[in-house]
Design a protein around this motif. Structure first.
Motif, PDB file in Angstrom:
ATOM      1  N   ALA A  49      39.922  14.263  96.726  1.00  0.00           N
ATOM      2  CA  ALA A  49      39.031  15.182  97.433  1.00  0.00           C
ATOM      3  C   ALA A  49      38.344  14.449  98.577  1.00  0.00           C
ATOM      4  O   ALA A  49      38.166  13.233  98.523  1.00  0.00           O
ATOM      5  CB  ALA A  49      37.987  15.765  96.478  1.00  0.00           C
ATOM      6  N   ALA A  50      37.971  15.207  99.596  1.00  0.00           N
ATOM      7  CA  ALA A  50      37.265  14.640 100.741  1.00  0.00           C
ATOM      8  C   ALA A  50      36.218  15.616 101.243  1.00  0.00           C
ATOM      9  O   ALA A  50      36.379  16.842 101.105  1.00  0.00           O
ATOM     10  CB  ALA A  50      38.241  14.307 101.864  1.00  0.00           C
ATOM     11  N   ILE A  51      35.176  15.072 101.830  1.00  0.00           N
ATOM     12  CA  ILE A  51      34.102  15.876 102.397  1.00  0.00           C
ATOM     13  C   ILE A  51      33.672  15.217 103.706  1.00  0.00           C
ATOM     14  O   ILE A  51      33.612  13.996 103.804  1.00  0.00           O
ATOM     15  CB  ILE A  51      32.929  15.996 101.393  1.00  0.00           C
ATOM     16  CG1 ILE A  51      31.874  16.985 101.872  1.00  0.00           C
ATOM     17  CG2 ILE A  51      32.310  14.641 101.097  1.00  0.00           C
ATOM     18  CD1 ILE A  51      30.869  17.366 100.778  1.00  0.00           C
ATOM     19  N   SER A  63      46.367  19.816  92.752  1.00  0.00           N
ATOM     20  CA  SER A  63      46.452  19.564  91.315  1.00  0.00           C
ATOM     21  C   SER A  63      45.099  19.623  90.607  1.00  0.00           C
ATOM     22  O   SER A  63      45.057  19.763  89.384  1.00  0.00           O
ATOM     23  CB  SER A  63      47.118  18.211  91.057  1.00  0.00           C
ATOM     24  OG  SER A  63      46.365  17.162  91.645  1.00  0.00           O
ATOM     25  N   VAL A  64      44.023  19.525  91.356  1.00  0.00           N
ATOM     26  CA  VAL A  64      42.690  19.582  90.737  1.00  0.00           C
ATOM     27  C   VAL A  64      41.848  20.724  91.286  1.00  0.00           C
ATOM     28  O   VAL A  64      40.708  20.923  90.850  1.00  0.00           O
ATOM     29  CB  VAL A  64      41.922  18.247  90.900  1.00  0.00           C
ATOM     30  CG1 VAL A  64      42.750  17.082  90.379  1.00  0.00           C
ATOM     31  CG2 VAL A  64      41.508  18.027  92.348  1.00  0.00           C
ATOM     32  N   LYS A  65      42.407  21.479  92.206  1.00  0.00           N
ATOM     33  CA  LYS A  65      41.656  22.574  92.806  1.00  0.00           C
ATOM     34  C   LYS A  65      41.282  23.593  91.725  1.00  0.00           C
ATOM     35  O   LYS A  65      42.093  23.940  90.879  1.00  0.00           O
ATOM     36  CB  LYS A  65      42.501  23.230  93.899  1.00  0.00           C
ATOM     37  CG  LYS A  65      41.719  24.073  94.884  1.00  0.00           C
ATOM     38  CD  LYS A  65      42.580  24.430  96.082  1.00  0.00           C
ATOM     39  CE  LYS A  65      42.885  23.227  96.946  1.00  0.00           C
ATOM     40  NZ  LYS A  65      43.645  23.584  98.174  1.00  0.00           N
ATOM     41  N   GLY A  66      40.029  24.033  91.772  1.00  0.00           N
ATOM     42  CA  GLY A  66      39.532  24.950  90.758  1.00  0.00           C
ATOM     43  C   GLY A  66      38.911  24.244  89.566  1.00  0.00           C
ATOM     44  O   GLY A  66      38.221  24.870  88.761  1.00  0.00           O
ATOM     45  N   ARG A  67      39.164  22.936  89.448  1.00  0.00           N
ATOM     46  CA  ARG A  67      38.582  22.149  88.350  1.00  0.00           C
ATOM     47  C   ARG A  67      37.603  21.089  88.871  1.00  0.00           C
ATOM     48  O   ARG A  67      36.602  20.799  88.226  1.00  0.00           O
ATOM     49  CB  ARG A  67      39.685  21.444  87.560  1.00  0.00           C
ATOM     50  CG  ARG A  67      40.677  22.404  86.928  1.00  0.00           C
ATOM     51  CD  ARG A  67      41.616  21.669  85.962  1.00  0.00           C
ATOM     52  NE  ARG A  67      42.470  20.702  86.636  1.00  0.00           N
ATOM     53  CZ  ARG A  67      42.490  19.395  86.351  1.00  0.00           C
ATOM     54  NH1 ARG A  67      41.702  18.908  85.412  1.00  0.00           N
ATOM     55  NH2 ARG A  67      43.306  18.582  87.004  1.00  0.00           N
ATOM     56  N   PHE A  68      37.902  20.528  90.017  1.00  0.00           N
ATOM     57  CA  PHE A  68      37.061  19.471  90.597  1.00  0.00           C
ATOM     58  C   PHE A  68      36.338  20.012  91.825  1.00  0.00           C
ATOM     59  O   PHE A  68      36.906  20.812  92.587  1.00  0.00           O
ATOM     60  CB  PHE A  68      37.906  18.275  91.049  1.00  0.00           C
ATOM     61  CG  PHE A  68      38.528  17.463  89.949  1.00  0.00           C
ATOM     62  CD1 PHE A  68      38.571  17.906  88.635  1.00  0.00           C
ATOM     63  CD2 PHE A  68      39.080  16.222  90.244  1.00  0.00           C
ATOM     64  CE1 PHE A  68      39.157  17.148  87.630  1.00  0.00           C
ATOM     65  CE2 PHE A  68      39.663  15.449  89.252  1.00  0.00           C
ATOM     66  CZ  PHE A  68      39.709  15.922  87.948  1.00  0.00           C
ATOM     67  N   THR A  69      35.120  19.559  92.032  1.00  0.00           N
ATOM     68  CA  THR A  69      34.396  19.854  93.265  1.00  0.00           C
ATOM     69  C   THR A  69      33.780  18.567  93.815  1.00  0.00           C
ATOM     70  O   THR A  69      33.399  17.677  93.039  1.00  0.00           O
ATOM     71  CB  THR A  69      33.292  20.897  93.052  1.00  0.00           C
ATOM     72  OG1 THR A  69      32.385  20.425  92.045  1.00  0.00           O
ATOM     73  CG2 THR A  69      33.857  22.237  92.644  1.00  0.00           C
ATOM     74  N   ILE A  70      33.700  18.492  95.121  1.00  0.00           N
ATOM     75  CA  ILE A  70      33.088  17.344  95.784  1.00  0.00           C
ATOM     76  C   ILE A  70      31.852  17.824  96.510  1.00  0.00           C
ATOM     77  O   ILE A  70      31.839  18.939  97.077  1.00  0.00           O
ATOM     78  CB  ILE A  70      34.085  16.657  96.744  1.00  0.00           C
ATOM     79  CG1 ILE A  70      33.483  15.378  97.328  1.00  0.00           C
ATOM     80  CG2 ILE A  70      34.550  17.623  97.844  1.00  0.00           C
ATOM     81  CD1 ILE A  70      34.498  14.533  98.119  1.00  0.00           C
ATOM     82  N   SER A  71      30.818  17.009  96.482  1.00  0.00           N
ATOM     83  CA  SER A  71      29.587  17.345  97.182  1.00  0.00           C
ATOM     84  C   SER A  71      28.908  16.056  97.601  1.00  0.00           C
ATOM     85  O   SER A  71      29.289  14.971  97.164  1.00  0.00           O
ATOM     86  CB  SER A  71      28.660  18.184  96.296  1.00  0.00           C
ATOM     87  OG  SER A  71      28.285  17.469  95.130  1.00  0.00           O
ATOM     88  N   ARG A  72      27.898  16.188  98.443  1.00  0.00           N
ATOM     89  CA  ARG A  72      27.175  15.002  98.882  1.00  0.00           C
ATOM     90  C   ARG A  72      25.703  15.331  99.065  1.00  0.00           C
ATOM     91  O   ARG A  72      25.337  16.484  99.344  1.00  0.00           O
ATOM     92  CB  ARG A  72      27.770  14.455 100.180  1.00  0.00           C
ATOM     93  CG  ARG A  72      27.602  15.343 101.390  1.00  0.00           C
ATOM     94  CD  ARG A  72      28.402  14.773 102.575  1.00  0.00           C
ATOM     95  NE  ARG A  72      27.892  13.467 102.991  1.00  0.00           N
ATOM     96  CZ  ARG A  72      28.617  12.580 103.667  1.00  0.00           C
ATOM     97  NH1 ARG A  72      29.878  12.859 104.002  1.00  0.00           N
ATOM     98  NH2 ARG A  72      28.091  11.410 104.017  1.00  0.00           N
ATOM     99  N   ASP A  90      44.614  13.405  84.211  1.00  0.00           N
ATOM    100  CA  ASP A  90      43.554  12.989  85.130  1.00  0.00           C
ATOM    101  C   ASP A  90      43.104  11.549  84.867  1.00  0.00           C
ATOM    102  O   ASP A  90      42.286  11.010  85.623  1.00  0.00           O
ATOM    103  CB  ASP A  90      42.339  13.915  85.008  1.00  0.00           C
ATOM    104  CG  ASP A  90      42.624  15.341  85.436  1.00  0.00           C
ATOM    105  OD1 ASP A  90      42.162  16.272  84.756  1.00  0.00           O
ATOM    106  OD2 ASP A  90      43.323  15.518  86.464  1.00  0.00           O
ATOM    107  N   THR A  91      43.632  10.953  83.825  1.00  0.00           N
ATOM    108  CA  THR A  91      43.286   9.572  83.504  1.00  0.00           C
ATOM    109  C   THR A  91      43.687   8.646  84.636  1.00  0.00           C
ATOM    110  O   THR A  91      44.848   8.642  85.070  1.00  0.00           O
ATOM    111  CB  THR A  91      43.969   9.132  82.198  1.00  0.00           C
ATOM    112  OG1 THR A  91      43.434   9.906  81.114  1.00  0.00           O
ATOM    113  CG2 THR A  91      43.743   7.651  81.933  1.00  0.00           C
ATOM    114  N   ALA A  92      42.718   7.883  85.136  1.00  0.00           N
ATOM    115  CA  ALA A  92      42.963   7.001  86.276  1.00  0.00           C
ATOM    116  C   ALA A  92      41.689   6.228  86.583  1.00  0.00           C
ATOM    117  O   ALA A  92      40.615   6.529  86.038  1.00  0.00           O
ATOM    118  CB  ALA A  92      43.376   7.808  87.508  1.00  0.00           C
ATOM    119  N   ILE A  93      41.825   5.267  87.466  1.00  0.00           N
ATOM    120  CA  ILE A  93      40.649   4.660  88.082  1.00  0.00           C
ATOM    121  C   ILE A  93      40.343   5.487  89.324  1.00  0.00           C
ATOM    122  O   ILE A  93      41.234   5.737  90.153  1.00  0.00           O
ATOM    123  CB  ILE A  93      40.894   3.193  88.460  1.00  0.00           C
ATOM    124  CG1 ILE A  93      41.207   2.369  87.210  1.00  0.00           C
ATOM    125  CG2 ILE A  93      39.672   2.623  89.175  1.00  0.00           C
ATOM    126  CD1 ILE A  93      41.609   0.940  87.498  1.00  0.00           C
TER     127      ILE A  93
END
Length: 124
Positions: A49-51, A63-72, A90-93
């Protein structure tokens, strides 16, 4: 120079939620575009994701749209990644990154600074 420190990772069951935070040093945080990337074991780093600098432009991988959100929150020099309905894949660093141009989008090469990453593990 910008230093980025991620936090909020951990172990969660499938279907659970986590909120990642990325705290940035420096007084010019509000000028930077911010992004989240992830790298799973044995895989290449991928965009999540980017903002943009103002928060008015957002891009999220399908692949994550609708589940993840980005904000600042520019007053707190922090960018967030809210992750809901987590899946084992979704397991990852997870890494945050800063783009001095104000927008990096999905291109990792446009980001000038990177954090050390935070581990997210989703159990099935």
């Amino acid at each position: 120079q910008v230093q980025l420190v991620e936090s909020g990772g951990g172990l969660v069951q499938a279907g659970g939620s986590l909120r990642l935070s990325c705290a940035a040093s420096g007084r010019t945080f509000s000028r930077y575009g911010m992004g989240w990337f992830r790298q799973a074991p044995g895989k290449e780093r991928e965009f999540v994701a980017a903002i943009n600098w103002s928060g008015g432009l957002i891009n999220i991988v399908d692949s994550v749209k609708g589940r993840f959100t980005i904000s600042r929150d520019n007053a707190k020099n922090t960018v967030y990644l809210q992750m809901n309905s987590l899946k084992p894949e979704d397991t990852a660093i997870y890494y945050c990154a800063a783009a001095s141009t104000g927008w990096g989008g999905s291109a990792s090469g446009l980001y000038d600074y990177w954090g050390q990453g935070t581990q997210v593990t989703v159990s099935s």
